[in-house]
Enzyme design. Structure first.
Site: not given
Ligand code: NAD
Length: 497
Positions: A151, A175, A178, A228, A283, A383
């Protein structure tokens, strides 16, 4: 009131969802849902992948010149209309408009890199490796590639991957998160306007069902994931098990080491910008200041003074910081303030109950500063991903480096000092993928590559840069001979030069 439903983008057109499942999308500055987003089922996933698969032979065989013209046109359109996209980002993510424009600019950098793809997908050629035998290589696309994004950067993170994937001849199913899905449709429509053939870039909205579908579908050749750490690990393991090429970038806890000789005015500015920009939902945000004594008291005072001057509110107004993305996330981040107090830390600035320039129902939490955070506290180890800056005091440079290296994460870090030798030593000793020297958010430019160490990245390829081109291509090595009929003969030995 009936809310509009954001459709998928499949085969170059809007494709309304048919699964019967949706999720609400909020305007975080008002705390109200403004639309719903379709959540894909298996049939819709199959349709998106089939669309990308059908477009693949047409796209990969289109001449390099024509592909490059489309990439240039996309770059021009995006640059012309980026303020439209920035408003979409602010209305669903909450970040202030100037920050949204910054995010788009960093994504544009990758589009600009991708316009140079003819040079970056060139093979090599060696003449006469044996008599009349030549060897050369080609770099071709993989096929249908899956991109799953988080997000916090609804435009930039997809753009870390899809411009390079598409330029290299692949077709894409994206994808998006959401929570703020509209930017992806806007980008897809713009790419179509730039001349991209239908089906090359598809957007499939959804949740775990769509993600699992991409991880398992046999026609999806690679997965680029950002999110994450627990989900990144799951994605990496599942997609690898299914024979796919995977890069899965995870969470972070970024430390800023401040040496006693640092310029504390500049350091305090940097801590504010990197700690509270985008409400700490980056991040590469700084979440821990590691202060090498005796600097902590003076630095904390300067940071607290700057916090008092920050304006918080609707990102469409001239504020420094917007709301958090959802109510649940805001409440979770805020809960760490109580945890900090219970664990014996000192809450210097409490961001709860601040005055905002915006609707009272927005998902607000002001900048929060916590001193003396015990490294055993969840405030230090988790985090948090919000506007909460911790300070840990250490006695020496060595203690600071040992602390950073003991972290589960290794995404970004920074050192603030005027001592070049100390900075050089830091860059060598620190176990983190991206390092800033007097630079608090060291996101590499597009022609380097982005990625961390340890639980911040799974897989051996970073995002964008040369590693991005490497990830989205596979190499053929061709050995070629055009013999004269007189050169025949039987020889069962292994060929040698
Ligand atoms: P998230 O892990 O909740 O979601 C990321 C994606 O995974 C979304 O598209 C979501 O729909 C999907 N998803 C969520 N739960 C899932 C599940 N159980 N099974 C399969 N897919 C699933 O992350 P977020 O809250 O959208 O974003 C924030 C996180 O992203 C933070 O941890 C941040 O550090 C990380 N991030 C890392 C970087 C990097 O370059 N390392 C960059 C940006 C964000």
């Amino acid at each position: 009131m009936t809310l509009p439903v954001l459709p998928h983008w499949i085969g170059g057109v809007q494709r309304p969802g048919t699964s019967g499942r949706t999720a609400p999308v909020f305007d975080p500055a008002f705390g109200v849902p403004t639309r719903l987003v379709a959540l894909a089922d298996e049939a819709e996933l199959n349709e998106a992948v089939a669309s990308a698969k059908a477009a693949f032979p047409i796209w990969r065989n289109l001449s390099i010149t024509k592909r490059q013209q489309i990439m240039f046109r996309f770059r021009e359109l995006l640059n012309e209309r980026k303020s439209e996209l920035a408003l979409i980002l602010t209305s669903e993510h909450g970040k202030v408009v100037s920050d949204a424009l910054g995010e788009i600019t960093r994504g544009l950098e990758v589009v600009e890199l991708a316009t140079g793809f003819p040079h970056l997908i060139k093979g090599e050629f060696s003449e006469n490796v044996s008599t009349d035998v030549d060897v050369y290589s080609t770099k071709g696309p993989l096929g249908v590639v899956g991109i799953i994004s988080p997000f916090n950067f609804p435009a930039m993170v997809p753009m870390w991957f899809f411009p390079i994937a598409v330029a290299a001849g692949n077709t894409v199913v994206l994808k998006p998160s959401e929570k703020d899905p509209s930017a992806a449709n806007w980008l897809a429509a713009l790419f179509t306007e730039a001349g991209l053939p239908d089906g090359v870039f598809n957007v499939l909205h959804g949740d775990k069902i769509a993600v699992d579908g991409l991880l398992e579908h046999p026609d999806v050749k690679s997965i680029s994931f950002v999110g994450s750490t627990p989900i990144a690990k799951y994605v990496y393991e599942t997609a690898s098990r299914n024979g796919k090429r995977v890069q899965a970038l995870g969470g972070a806890k970024n430390h800023m080491l401040v040496l006693p000789d640092a310029d504390l005015e500049l350091t305090a500015d940097a801590a504010i910008n990197a700690g509270f920009g985008s409400a700490g939902e980056r991040c590469m945000a700084i979440s821990v200041v590691v202060a090498v004594e005796p600097v902590a008291d003076a630095l904390i005072e300067k940071i607290a003074t700057r916090i008092a001057a920050l304006t918080i509110g609707d990102g469409r107004r001239s504020c420094d910081m917007g709301p958090l993305v959802t109510e649940v996330h805001r409440d979770k981040v805020a809960s760490y303030i109580d945890i900090a107090a219970e664990d014996g830390a000192t809450v210097v600035v409490d961001g709860r109950g601040i005055e905002v320039d915006g609707d009272p129902n927005g998902f607000w939490l002001g900048p929060t500063l916590i001193d003396n955070v015990p490294t055993t506290s969840r405030v230090y180890t988790d985090e948090i991903f919000g506007p909460l800056l911790s300070v840990v005091r250490v006695k020496t440079y060595e203690e600071g480096v040992a602390l950073i290296n003991a972290s589960q994460y290794g995404n970004g870090t920074a050192i603030f000092t005027n001592d070049g030798r100390a900075a050089r030593r830091f860059q060598n000793e620190i176990e983190v993928g991206m390092i800033g020297i007097n630079v608090p958010i060291p996101v590499p430019v597009a022609y380097y590559s982005f990625g961390g160490f340890k639980d911040s990245a799974f897989g051996d390829s970073k995002a964008y840069g040369l590693q991005g081109f490497h990830f989205f291509t596979r190499e053929k090595a061709i050995t070629s001979r055009w013999p004269d009929p007189s050169q025949g003969g039987i020889n069962l030995g292994f060929p040698q030069a």
